[in-house]
Design an enzyme around this catalytic site. Sequence first.
Site, PDB file in Angstrom:
ATOM      1  N   ALA A 191      -6.503  12.588 -23.969  1.00  0.00           N
ATOM      2  CA  ALA A 191      -5.153  13.208 -24.077  1.00  0.00           C
ATOM      3  C   ALA A 191      -4.250  12.208 -24.697  1.00  0.00           C
ATOM      4  O   ALA A 191      -3.501  12.764 -25.546  1.00  0.00           O
ATOM      5  CB  ALA A 191      -4.532  13.592 -22.736  1.00  0.00           C
ATOM      6  N   LYS A 212     -13.369  -6.530  -0.416  1.00  0.00           N
ATOM      7  CA  LYS A 212     -14.278  -5.497  -0.915  1.00  0.00           C
ATOM      8  C   LYS A 212     -15.737  -5.967  -0.980  1.00  0.00           C
ATOM      9  O   LYS A 212     -16.650  -5.172  -0.738  1.00  0.00           O
ATOM     10  CB  LYS A 212     -13.816  -5.007  -2.285  1.00  0.00           C
ATOM     11  CG  LYS A 212     -12.491  -4.247  -2.234  1.00  0.00           C
ATOM     12  CD  LYS A 212     -12.173  -3.577  -3.553  1.00  0.00           C
ATOM     13  CE  LYS A 212     -10.873  -2.781  -3.450  1.00  0.00           C
ATOM     14  NZ  LYS A 212     -10.589  -1.986  -4.664  1.00  0.00           N
ATOM     15  N   GLY A 256     -13.100  -6.711  -6.288  1.00  0.00           N
ATOM     16  CA  GLY A 256     -13.851  -5.519  -5.984  1.00  0.00           C
ATOM     17  C   GLY A 256     -13.593  -4.475  -7.036  1.00  0.00           C
ATOM     18  O   GLY A 256     -14.530  -3.859  -7.530  1.00  0.00           O
ATOM     19  N   TYR A 289      -1.044  -0.972  -8.971  1.00  0.00           N
ATOM     20  CA  TYR A 289      -0.186   0.227  -8.953  1.00  0.00           C
ATOM     21  C   TYR A 289       1.145  -0.020  -8.270  1.00  0.00           C
ATOM     22  O   TYR A 289       1.965   0.894  -8.163  1.00  0.00           O
ATOM     23  CB  TYR A 289      -0.914   1.403  -8.285  1.00  0.00           C
ATOM     24  CG  TYR A 289      -1.237   1.236  -6.815  1.00  0.00           C
ATOM     25  CD1 TYR A 289      -0.309   1.548  -5.832  1.00  0.00           C
ATOM     26  CD2 TYR A 289      -2.482   0.765  -6.416  1.00  0.00           C
ATOM     27  CE1 TYR A 289      -0.602   1.412  -4.497  1.00  0.00           C
ATOM     28  CE2 TYR A 289      -2.793   0.623  -5.081  1.00  0.00           C
ATOM     29  CZ  TYR A 289      -1.858   0.947  -4.126  1.00  0.00           C
ATOM     30  OH  TYR A 289      -2.148   0.800  -2.787  1.00  0.00           O
ATOM     31  N   SER A 299       0.811  -1.219   0.000  1.00  0.00           N
ATOM     32  CA  SER A 299       0.000   0.000   0.000  1.00  0.00           C
ATOM     33  C   SER A 299       0.845   1.269   0.000  1.00  0.00           C
ATOM     34  O   SER A 299       1.796   1.403   0.760  1.00  0.00           O
ATOM     35  CB  SER A 299      -0.924   0.017   1.216  1.00  0.00           C
ATOM     36  OG  SER A 299      -1.612   1.249   1.288  1.00  0.00           O
ATOM     37  N   ASN A 341     -15.154   0.018  -1.309  1.00  0.00           N
ATOM     38  CA  ASN A 341     -13.719   0.211  -1.104  1.00  0.00           C
ATOM     39  C   ASN A 341     -13.454   1.280  -0.042  1.00  0.00           C
ATOM     40  O   ASN A 341     -12.306   1.580   0.267  1.00  0.00           O
ATOM     41  CB  ASN A 341     -13.022   0.588  -2.416  1.00  0.00           C
ATOM     42  CG  ASN A 341     -13.231   2.051  -2.789  1.00  0.00           C
ATOM     43  OD1 ASN A 341     -14.317   2.600  -2.575  1.00  0.00           O
ATOM     44  ND2 ASN A 341     -12.209   2.684  -3.348  1.00  0.00           N
ATOM     45  N   ASN A 358     -12.248 -14.657 -16.124  1.00  0.00           N
ATOM     46  CA  ASN A 358     -11.912 -15.031 -14.750  1.00  0.00           C
ATOM     47  C   ASN A 358     -11.565 -16.503 -14.721  1.00  0.00           C
ATOM     48  O   ASN A 358     -12.138 -17.301 -15.470  1.00  0.00           O
ATOM     49  CB  ASN A 358     -13.101 -14.741 -13.810  1.00  0.00           C
ATOM     50  CG  ASN A 358     -12.686 -14.726 -12.347  1.00  0.00           C
ATOM     51  OD1 ASN A 358     -12.101 -15.676 -11.837  1.00  0.00           O
ATOM     52  ND2 ASN A 358     -13.010 -13.633 -11.664  1.00  0.00           N
ATOM     53  N   ARG A 359     -10.613 -16.864 -13.856  1.00  0.00           N
ATOM     54  CA  ARG A 359     -10.287 -18.289 -13.713  1.00  0.00           C
ATOM     55  C   ARG A 359     -11.467 -19.078 -13.150  1.00  0.00           C
ATOM     56  O   ARG A 359     -11.584 -20.272 -13.367  1.00  0.00           O
ATOM     57  CB  ARG A 359      -9.060 -18.451 -12.816  1.00  0.00           C
ATOM     58  CG  ARG A 359      -7.759 -17.987 -13.482  1.00  0.00           C
ATOM     59  CD  ARG A 359      -6.556 -18.368 -12.634  1.00  0.00           C
ATOM     60  NE  ARG A 359      -5.305 -18.049 -13.324  1.00  0.00           N
ATOM     61  CZ  ARG A 359      -4.669 -16.896 -13.242  1.00  0.00           C
ATOM     62  NH1 ARG A 359      -5.188 -15.929 -12.498  1.00  0.00           N
ATOM     63  NH2 ARG A 359      -3.542 -16.679 -13.889  1.00  0.00           N
TER      64      ARG A 359
END
Length: 414
Positions: free
Chosen positions: A281, A229, A283, A367, A180, A250, A303-304
């Site tokens: 330019a 979530k 969950g 991310y 995180s 979330n 999805n698996r």
Amino acid sequence: LKSSRTLSKGGCYDTCLKVLKRALELDVEFVEMDYEVACEVNMAEYLHNRSNTRIIVSNYVNDGRPSVEKLVDIIACMQATGADVIKLDLCVDYITDLAPIFTVLTHCQVPLIAVAVGNSGLISQLLGPKFGGFLVYGSLGGKPVPGLPSLVSLRQVYKLEYTNAATKVFGLVSNPVAHSKGPILYNPTFRHMGYNGIYVPMLVDDIEEFFETYSGSDFAGFSVGIPHKEAAIRCCDEVHPIAKSIGAVNTIVRRPMDGKLIGYNTDCEAAISAIEDALTAGGAGRALAFGAKYEGARIVIFNRDYKRAKALADEVSGEALLYEALEMFRPETGAILANASAIGMEPNSHQSPEALRAYDLVFDVVYTPRNTQLLKEAAEVGVTTVSGVEMFVRQALGQFRLFSGGSGNNNNLP
């Protein structure tokens, strides 16, 4: 601060006493000694001959989840040694095991340090000052120590000198949680806004038990991550209509007036706006699918677990296919590939889907790392990419507004 521990009497025991005596001669600020040693020596002799040195007596408590009563009894016995400060070293398996420790910290009449080792024990240090902890321990670089924040993060991210009893606690409820970036984003923002809050990572196994345990007003708001979530909805007293239609939250905020938990979903708008900006330019997957539905897109869910894919596809009037079919799938012109799975998240950052040339844009909600293998491969074949950071910042802005009562705007994020 010198830690003097012993396993048995003899040479090690004598060494501990020599260290204690020398520390007193040097007038060090603190010296730490084991409870076993403190029980065996004439502490009055050492206490009488000191100048400014304060003695910390520490004890390792390996008792699963000790009750408040058990901890109070242990502290009383340790206080009888004449210690200036009491330190409890504990091993916890779950974050909920820390609740009795926070209670004791709040009501203890003697200076108390509580260090809970293990990955679930991290908030024992980060929230220690809020609940009255005397000192905080951190690790000095190198290999991370489970349960201890790094000294760098204590100084640069959390800045616990600003934390007090009135500080509101926010955090990411997730498993895993080490990836995180929330603390880096929220804590400086709280300080910039003059808001008395702290944001911490919360490694949670059982989300329902977590909310039952930490039900007080001190715990004011939560980001909800993998894998909680969808389950988090059951923990909410009220759910915002968008989150209810998505079937996942979330963000959870404890309403000040009555303490009820209110669930929201800021992923939906964040995901779609991140993609729209680029074009102009679990969950997260559910939020992305519903957002795409509202924009009138054709949706195909991979999805698996085919049953999960089919259930979500039916809710958004889409199609369901097994994950293994993704590589051979031939999308229509103008298609967007959005990865809402944990594929690409550290430490599994080298697992990624293939066949990217057919897409106009590839979006990865992951991310950490910022530039996943999926995005690297897409960029290599000339496809426009959108990092999960774009969605993370947008959903975080929405969360911050909810956490701070609506005071956030685009200029608040540092």
